[in-house]
Design an enzyme around this catalytic site. Structure first.
Site, PDB file in Angstrom:
ATOM      1  N   LYS A  88       0.741  -1.460   0.185  1.00 22.98           N
ATOM      2  CA  LYS A  88      -0.094   0.114  -0.104  1.00 22.98           C
ATOM      3  C   LYS A  88       0.648   1.128   0.389  1.00 22.98           C
ATOM      4  O   LYS A  88       2.075   1.635   0.529  1.00 22.98           O
ATOM      5  CB  LYS A  88      -0.614  -0.112   1.413  1.00 22.98           C
ATOM      6  CG  LYS A  88      -1.920  -1.232   1.658  1.00 22.98           C
ATOM      7  CD  LYS A  88      -2.420  -1.303   2.838  1.00 22.98           C
ATOM      8  CE  LYS A  88      -1.424  -1.800   3.932  1.00 22.98           C
ATOM      9  NZ  LYS A  88      -2.429  -2.013   5.409  1.00 22.98           N
ATOM     10  N   THR A 132      -7.822   9.723   8.964  1.00 25.58           N
ATOM     11  CA  THR A 132      -7.210   8.320   8.079  1.00 25.58           C
ATOM     12  C   THR A 132      -6.803   6.872   9.307  1.00 25.58           C
ATOM     13  O   THR A 132      -6.374   6.013   8.801  1.00 25.58           O
ATOM     14  CB  THR A 132      -6.070   7.825   7.016  1.00 25.58           C
ATOM     15  OG1 THR A 132      -5.125   8.725   8.190  1.00 25.58           O
ATOM     16  CG2 THR A 132      -5.979   9.097   6.059  1.00 25.58           C
ATOM     17  N   GLY A 173      -7.568   3.413  10.532  1.00 21.80           N
ATOM     18  CA  GLY A 173      -8.124   2.397  10.491  1.00 21.80           C
ATOM     19  C   GLY A 173      -8.277   2.494   9.058  1.00 21.80           C
ATOM     20  O   GLY A 173      -8.748   1.342   8.324  1.00 21.80           O
ATOM     21  N   THR A 174      -7.302   2.872   8.211  1.00 21.01           N
ATOM     22  CA  THR A 174      -7.535   2.745   5.623  1.00 21.01           C
ATOM     23  C   THR A 174      -6.841   1.337   6.288  1.00 21.01           C
ATOM     24  O   THR A 174      -7.726   0.223   5.625  1.00 21.01           O
ATOM     25  CB  THR A 174      -6.970   3.904   6.053  1.00 21.01           C
ATOM     26  OG1 THR A 174      -5.475   4.358   6.628  1.00 21.01           O
ATOM     27  CG2 THR A 174      -7.311   5.250   6.399  1.00 21.01           C
ATOM     28  N   GLY A 175      -5.858   1.035   7.083  1.00 21.59           N
ATOM     29  CA  GLY A 175      -5.630  -0.241   6.194  1.00 21.59           C
ATOM     30  C   GLY A 175      -6.156  -1.849   6.998  1.00 21.59           C
ATOM     31  O   GLY A 175      -6.348  -2.231   6.469  1.00 21.59           O
ATOM     32  N   CYS A 176      -6.804  -0.798   8.117  1.00 17.08           N
ATOM     33  CA  CYS A 176      -8.176  -2.330   9.017  1.00 17.08           C
ATOM     34  C   CYS A 176      -9.118  -2.308   7.739  1.00 17.08           C
ATOM     35  O   CYS A 176      -9.898  -3.953   7.712  1.00 17.08           O
ATOM     36  CB  CYS A 176      -8.610  -2.254   9.733  1.00 17.08           C
ATOM     37  SG  CYS A 176      -6.764  -1.946  10.861  1.00 17.08           S
TER      38      CYS A 176
HETATM   39  N1  LIG Z   1      -5.323  10.075   1.787  1.00 18.93           N
HETATM   40  C1  LIG Z   1      -5.636   8.834   0.717  1.00 18.93           C
HETATM   41  N2  LIG Z   1      -5.835   9.202  -0.453  1.00 18.93           N
HETATM   42  C2  LIG Z   1      -6.520   8.179  -0.932  1.00 18.93           C
HETATM   43  N3  LIG Z   1      -5.622   6.982  -0.252  1.00 18.93           N
HETATM   44  C3  LIG Z   1      -5.658   6.708   0.553  1.00 18.93           C
HETATM   45  C4  LIG Z   1      -4.978   7.747   1.216  1.00 18.93           C
HETATM   46  N4  LIG Z   1      -4.279   6.957   2.802  1.00 18.93           N
HETATM   47  C5  LIG Z   1      -4.341   5.945   2.185  1.00 18.93           C
HETATM   48  N5  LIG Z   1      -4.645   5.574   1.224  1.00 18.93           N
HETATM   49  C6  LIG Z   1      -5.320   4.245   0.709  1.00 18.93           C
HETATM   50  O1  LIG Z   1      -5.978   3.910   1.534  1.00 18.93           O
HETATM   51  C7  LIG Z   1      -5.312   2.106   1.767  1.00 18.93           C
HETATM   52  C8  LIG Z   1      -4.671   1.908   3.190  1.00 18.93           C
HETATM   53  O2  LIG Z   1      -3.550   2.227   2.881  1.00 18.93           O
HETATM   54  P1  LIG Z   1      -2.557   2.950   4.165  1.00 18.93           P
HETATM   55  O3  LIG Z   1      -0.863   3.285   3.628  1.00 18.93           O
HETATM   56  O4  LIG Z   1      -3.071   4.270   4.848  1.00 18.93           O
HETATM   57  O5  LIG Z   1      -2.630   1.515   5.540  1.00 18.93           O
HETATM   58  P2  LIG Z   1      -2.281   1.409   7.184  1.00 18.93           P
HETATM   59  O6  LIG Z   1      -0.921   2.371   6.836  1.00 18.93           O
HETATM   60  O7  LIG Z   1      -1.570  -0.489   6.814  1.00 18.93           O
HETATM   61  O8  LIG Z   1      -3.431   1.945   7.654  1.00 18.93           O
HETATM   62  P3  LIG Z   1      -3.568   1.835   8.928  1.00 18.93           P
HETATM   63  O9  LIG Z   1      -2.266   3.293   9.723  1.00 18.93           O
HETATM   64  O10 LIG Z   1      -5.021   1.735   9.786  1.00 18.93           O
HETATM   65  O11 LIG Z   1      -2.563   0.765   9.210  1.00 18.93           O
HETATM   66  C9  LIG Z   1      -4.833   1.941   0.502  1.00 18.93           C
HETATM   67  O12 LIG Z   1      -5.243   1.326  -1.032  1.00 18.93           O
HETATM   68  C10 LIG Z   1      -4.310   3.557   0.564  1.00 18.93           C
HETATM   69  O13 LIG Z   1      -3.434   3.457  -0.473  1.00 18.93           O
HETATM   70  C1  LIG Z   2      -6.376  -2.615  17.388  1.00 16.52           C
HETATM   71  C2  LIG Z   2      -5.797  -1.938  15.887  1.00 16.52           C
HETATM   72  N1  LIG Z   2      -5.638  -2.490  15.041  1.00 16.52           N
HETATM   73  C3  LIG Z   2      -5.390  -2.306  14.091  1.00 16.52           C
HETATM   74  C4  LIG Z   2      -4.983   0.028  14.185  1.00 16.52           C
HETATM   75  C5  LIG Z   2      -3.662  -0.476  12.739  1.00 16.52           C
HETATM   76  O1  LIG Z   2      -2.709   0.977  13.011  1.00 16.52           O
HETATM   77  C6  LIG Z   2      -4.548   0.215  15.516  1.00 16.52           C
HETATM   78  N2  LIG Z   2      -4.993   1.409  14.923  1.00 16.52           N
HETATM   79  N3  LIG Z   2      -5.679  -0.898  16.264  1.00 16.52           N
END
Ligand SMILES: Nc1ncnc2c1ncn2[C@@H]1O[C@H](COP(=O)(O)OP(=O)(O)OP(=O)(O)O)[C@@H](O)[C@H]1O
Ligand SMILES: Cc1ncc(CO)c(N)n1
Length: 285
Positions: A173, A204, A206-209
């Site tokens: 990502k 943003t 919870g985007t990864g979850c």
């Molecule tokens: N500002 C943004 N605009 C559009 N898409 C985004 C943006 N930020 C993240 N994404 C998308 O959101 C998804 C999650 O990516 P991200 O890199 O934020 O995950 P993460 O760091 O694992 O998140 P978390 O902090 O929740 O663990 C990917 O598809 C990424 O391209």
């Molecule tokens: C419990 C939990 N899982 C995943 C994330 C993602 O960063 C978070 N902030 N908290």
């Protein structure tokens, strides 16, 4: 009814972890179940505390779910420590679910360690080989691959190295890179680029979850892995575009953005603005 399981940590603030995963499953019309690995006291501003569930209880939750409701897909998020990883590994080997999506959560956006550094090797050696797809962000991809990622070429190189750890496929990502939000999917043969415009928002959490559980929801619905990843990218883009300005810090993703069924103020499909953007509902309401 299709069923999906999340094995992850609880976020009391409701924006990430188990709570984000279950909301994502519901938004896809999939029945959600949970195995909680750790309880975090957390909100939009940060993590106040973490208390891990015992490995025995993690395995017992897996037994309860698999021996009755058996999921069509599984998402794994925060796993916290080596003993919990070993319990999950034991459960996965025993119940052999298909469609395991591993989000290798390491550090929260607010900087707290959600994976103990000493558990990194167990994550690499035990969980990665049991997953259908691994979804690291840039920092996690750097930690797993051992290389510094500066751009697209490095993302491809890191993807190859992560496959060499035993992953079947990987999505790196690019949410944390400058420019478009570019994710790269690699299946060992071909690279697929999925880009969306970068949405300017501080919300943003919870985007990864949300992204990884959307992949699992789509797998449960019967889409191929590639289709599931593309649909998850579409889902997360809307969930960020309409992310919620609540709390005093980094607000969460919005799970109602594509659902006409909810006549909520948060549902853009119900108002002119949503139609102007031309979003179609995924859930068909
Ligand atoms: N500002 C943004 N605009 C559009 N898409 C985004 C943006 N930020 C993240 N994404 C998308 O959101 C998804 C999650 O990516 P991200 O890199 O934020 O995950 P993460 O760091 O694992 O998140 P978390 O902090 O929740 O663990 C990917 O598809 C990424 O391209
Ligand atoms: C419990 C939990 N899982 C995943 C994330 C993602 O960063 C978070 N902030 N908290």
């Amino acid at each position: 009814m299709k069923l999906a399981l999340t094995i992850a940590g609880s976020d009391s603030g409701g924006g990430a972890g188990i709570q984000a995963d279950l909301k994502t499953f519901s938004a896809h019309g999939v029945f959600g179940m949970s195995v909680i690995t750790s309880v975090t006291a957390q909100n939009t501003m940060g993590v106040l505390g973490i208390e891990d569930i015992s490995p025995e209880m993690v395995l017992l939750q897996m037994k309860a779910v698999f021996e009755d409701l058996y999921p069509d897909a599984v998402k794994i998020g925060m796993v916290s420590n080596g003993e919990i990883i070993r319990a999950i590994t034991e459960g996965l080997k025993k119940y052999e679910p298909e469609g395991v999506v591993l989000d290798p959560v390491m550090i929260s956006k607010s900087g707290s360690h959600l994976l103990k550094p000493e558990a990194m090797e167990a994550l690499k050696k035990e969980l990665i080989p049991l997953s259908l797809v691994v979804t690291p962000n840039l920092m996690e991809a750097e930690a797993l691959s051992g290389i510094k990622i500066k751009g697209k070429e490095c993302m491809r190189d890191a993807a190859k190295r992560i496959l060499a750890l035993g992953a079947k496929t990987v999505v790196i990502k690019g949410g944390h890179l400058a420019g478009d939000a570019l994710d790269i999917f690699y299946d060992g043969k071909d690279f697929y680029e999925m880009a969306s415009e970068r949405i300017v928002t501080q919300n943003t959490h919870g985007t990864g979850c949300t992204f990884s559980s959307a992949i699992a929801a789509n797998l449960a619905l019967g889409y191929t892995l590639l289709e599931s990843v593309k649909r998850a990218k579409e889902y997360i883009t809307g969930a960020i575009r309409y992310s919620l300005d609540i709390g005093h810090g980094v607000g969460p993703t919005n799970h109602f953005w594509n659902c006409r069924k909810y006549s909520s103020a948060h549902c853009p499909a119900n108002n002119v603005r949503g139609h102007m953007y031309g979003f179609k509902t995924l859930c068909g309401h």
